[in-house]
Design a protein around this motif. Structure first.
Motif, short mmCIF file in Angstrom:
data_model
loop_
_atom_site.label_atom_id
_atom_site.label_comp_id
_atom_site.label_asym_id
_atom_site.label_seq_id
_atom_site.Cartn_x
_atom_site.Cartn_y
_atom_site.Cartn_z
N TYR A 1 0.83 -1.20 0.00
CA TYR A 1 0.00 0.00 0.00
C TYR A 1 0.87 1.26 0.00
CZ TYR A 1 -3.63 -3.35 1.46
OH TYR A 1 -4.50 -4.42 1.55
N LEU A 2 1.99 1.19 0.69
CA LEU A 2 2.91 2.31 0.68
C LEU A 2 3.53 2.48 -0.71
CD1 LEU A 2 4.27 4.50 2.38
CD2 LEU A 2 6.03 2.82 3.01
N GLU A 3 3.89 1.38 -1.33
CA GLU A 3 4.44 1.43 -2.69
C GLU A 3 3.41 2.00 -3.67
OE1 GLU A 3 5.53 -2.53 -3.63
OE2 GLU A 3 7.24 -2.61 -2.25
N ALA A 4 2.13 1.76 -3.43
CA ALA A 4 1.08 2.24 -4.32
C ALA A 4 0.85 3.74 -4.19
CB ALA A 4 -0.22 1.49 -4.05
N GLY A 5 1.41 4.35 -3.14
CA GLY A 5 1.32 5.80 -3.00
C GLY A 5 0.61 6.32 -1.78
N ALA A 6 0.24 5.45 -0.84
CA ALA A 6 -0.44 5.91 0.37
C ALA A 6 0.45 6.87 1.15
CB ALA A 6 -0.82 4.72 1.25
N ASP A 7 -0.17 7.90 1.73
CA ASP A 7 0.57 8.90 2.49
C ASP A 7 0.79 8.49 3.94
OD1 ASP A 7 0.79 11.21 0.54
OD2 ASP A 7 -1.38 10.89 0.52
N ALA A 8 -0.05 7.60 4.45
CA ALA A 8 0.06 7.13 5.83
C ALA A 8 -0.47 5.71 5.89
CB ALA A 8 -0.71 8.04 6.78
N LEU A 9 -0.03 4.97 6.91
CA LEU A 9 -0.41 3.57 7.06
C LEU A 9 -1.08 3.34 8.40
CD1 LEU A 9 2.83 1.80 5.75
CD2 LEU A 9 0.64 2.02 4.54
N PHE A 10 -2.10 2.53 8.37
CA PHE A 10 -2.87 2.19 9.57
C PHE A 10 -3.03 0.67 9.59
CE2 PHE A 10 -7.17 3.22 11.85
CZ PHE A 10 -6.76 2.46 12.93
N ILE A 11 -2.20 -0.01 10.39
CA ILE A 11 -2.33 -1.45 10.58
C ILE A 11 -3.21 -1.65 11.81
CG2 ILE A 11 -1.10 -3.61 11.02
CD1 ILE A 11 1.30 -2.41 9.57
N GLU A 12 -4.45 -2.02 11.56
CA GLU A 12 -5.47 -2.04 12.61
C GLU A 12 -5.26 -3.20 13.58
OE1 GLU A 12 -7.33 -0.62 14.47
OE2 GLU A 12 -9.42 -0.63 13.87
N ALA A 13 -5.49 -2.89 14.88
CA ALA A 13 -5.58 -3.86 15.97
C ALA A 13 -4.38 -4.77 16.15
CB ALA A 13 -6.85 -4.69 15.82
N PRO A 14 -3.15 -4.21 16.25
CA PRO A 14 -2.02 -5.06 16.63
C PRO A 14 -2.26 -5.66 18.01
CG PRO A 14 -1.41 -2.74 16.72
CD PRO A 14 -2.75 -2.80 16.08
N GLN A 15 -1.72 -6.85 18.22
CA GLN A 15 -2.07 -7.61 19.42
C GLN A 15 -1.07 -7.46 20.56
OE1 GLN A 15 -2.32 -11.44 17.55
NE2 GLN A 15 -4.36 -11.04 16.68
N THR A 16 0.15 -7.03 20.25
CA THR A 16 1.18 -6.89 21.29
C THR A 16 2.00 -5.63 21.04
OG1 THR A 16 2.88 -8.10 20.05
CG2 THR A 16 1.37 -9.42 21.43
N THR A 17 2.67 -5.20 22.10
CA THR A 17 3.58 -4.06 21.96
C THR A 17 4.74 -4.41 21.04
OG1 THR A 17 3.00 -3.35 24.21
CG2 THR A 17 4.97 -2.38 23.23
N ASP A 18 5.18 -5.65 21.07
CA ASP A 18 6.26 -6.07 20.18
C ASP A 18 5.85 -5.93 18.71
OD1 ASP A 18 8.04 -6.63 22.18
OD2 ASP A 18 7.58 -8.77 22.27
N GLN A 19 4.61 -6.26 18.39
CA GLN A 19 4.13 -6.07 17.02
C GLN A 19 4.14 -4.60 16.65
OE1 GLN A 19 0.26 -7.91 16.72
NE2 GLN A 19 1.12 -9.93 16.25
N MET A 20 3.72 -3.75 17.55
CA MET A 20 3.72 -2.31 17.27
C MET A 20 5.14 -1.79 17.12
SD MET A 20 0.59 -0.94 19.66
CE MET A 20 0.67 0.69 18.92
N ARG A 21 6.05 -2.32 17.91
CA ARG A 21 7.46 -1.91 17.79
C ARG A 21 8.02 -2.31 16.43
NH1 ARG A 21 8.82 -3.96 22.13
NH2 ARG A 21 8.67 -2.09 23.42
N GLU A 22 7.66 -3.50 15.96
CA GLU A 22 8.13 -3.95 14.65
C GLU A 22 7.52 -3.12 13.53
OE1 GLU A 22 8.39 -8.07 11.98
OE2 GLU A 22 7.99 -8.17 14.15
N ILE A 23 6.24 -2.77 13.66
CA ILE A 23 5.59 -1.90 12.68
C ILE A 23 6.32 -0.56 12.61
CG2 ILE A 23 3.50 -0.59 12.18
CD1 ILE A 23 1.93 -2.99 13.43
N GLY A 24 6.62 -0.01 13.79
CA GLY A 24 7.32 1.27 13.83
C GLY A 24 8.70 1.19 13.21
N ALA A 25 9.41 0.10 13.48
CA ALA A 25 10.76 -0.06 12.94
C ALA A 25 10.74 -0.20 11.42
CB ALA A 25 11.43 -1.28 13.58
N GLN A 26 9.73 -0.88 10.89
CA GLN A 26 9.68 -1.13 9.45
C GLN A 26 9.18 0.07 8.67
OE1 GLN A 26 8.13 -4.93 8.31
NE2 GLN A 26 7.64 -4.30 6.22
#
Length: 291
Positions: free
Chosen positions: A175-200
């Motif tokens: 979705y980012l490659e397609a041109g989205a200006d922001a990303l919303f990955i809904e309902a992560p289940q753990t803080t570790d998942q959110m940390r990985e999303i932030g890092a990527q």
């Protein structure tokens, strides 16, 4: 067509500080958010369904009803408006019409998700998502339909709760490659998942998260959210979640006592409402035209 509020929002998202965005659903709620000094407001599809129709967030609101609401908000407030457009109300061609209608109505940013229609709240069970390629096509269609390059497109994926974390990351990348200006990955289940999303993604796109009361989220504090690399905190239902129990309590009191006198200290008076809503300014404007 220019979109000055979209430009303001785009510039704001280049800053590292977290943007706190309350959810709104009508003219009064948007005015209160603006008067409280927030930099943007979020027209939540859920809250529009809750407040206007008394229905849950299950895809019952139509595109024309959202467009009408956006026009009402834009007529009342000047701050940037992020608009929840659910699945875009159909296929790629429907998405293009939705974008054109809402951009004309005054949207600053449009949030498009990859759920199967009819959608449901991202924190409810039983949701499904469309194929990645179909969503990529919708994103490209939305971007092509914009009249102003300052109108932002936010891409949301609900795949984490359906297909798992890895699929959600892969979709977000596409979705980012397609041109989205922001990303919303809904309902992560753990803080570790959110940390990985932030890092990527945190250094390449503005990351969005719902701070919704009672939702399935491991993070509820804005400071913690910012530390994980997110830049937009949505509070989609905070006003309604706060207002509803107060309304229920007041209505029970009226039913029992037949008056509101014991609650007056907790309530606004008519003059207070007129002051908040700008009655004096309207009267002055009318006088200037000889009315």
């Amino acid at each position: 067509m220019s979109n000055p509020q979209g430009k303001i929002l785009r510039e704001r998202l280049r800053q590292p500080e977290l943007l706190k965005v309350p959810g709104v659903y009508d003219g009064l709620s948007s005015l209160l958010v603006e008067q409280a000094g927030f930099e943007a407001a979020f027209l939540s599809g859920a809250c529009l369904s809750f407040a206007r129709f008394g229905r849950p967030d299950m895809g019952l609101v139509t595109a024309s009803e959202v467009a009408e609401t956006v026009a009402i908000l834009r007529d009342r407030v000047a701050l940037p408006l992020i608009i929840d457009i659910d699945t875009g109300f159909g296929n790629a061609l429907n998405v293009q019409r939705t974008v054109r209608d809402l951009e004309r109505a005054g949207a600053s940013a449009l949030q498009l998700e990859d759920q199967v229609a009819p959608k449901r709240c991202g924190h409810m069970v039983g949701k499904n998502v469309i194929p990645t390629e179909e969503m990529v096509g919708k994103i490209k269609a939305a971007l092509d339909a914009r009249e102003s390059a300052d109108t932002l497109l936010f891409a949301r994926t609900d795949a984490l709760g359906v297909n798992g974390f890895e699929d959600a990351l892969e979709r977000a990348e596409r979705y980012l490659e397609a041109g989205a200006d922001a990303l919303f990955i809904e309902a992560p289940q753990t803080t570790d998942q959110m940390r990985e999303i932030g890092a990527q993604f945190g250094k390449r796109a503005a990351l969005i998260h719902n701070l919704v009361e009672g939702g399935n989220t491991p993070v509820e504090q804005a400071d913690e959210l910012a530390s994980l690399g997110y830049r937009i905190a949505l509070y989609p239902a905070a006003l309604l979640h706060g207002f509803t129990p107060l309304a229920q309590d007041l209505l029970a009191h009226i039913s029992e006592k037949g008056d509101t006198m014991a609650r007056r200290k907790e309530m606004l008076q008519l003059d207070d409402m007129n002051r908040i809503l700008g009655a004096g300014e309207l009267l002055e404007t009318g006088d200037s035209y000889g009315e």
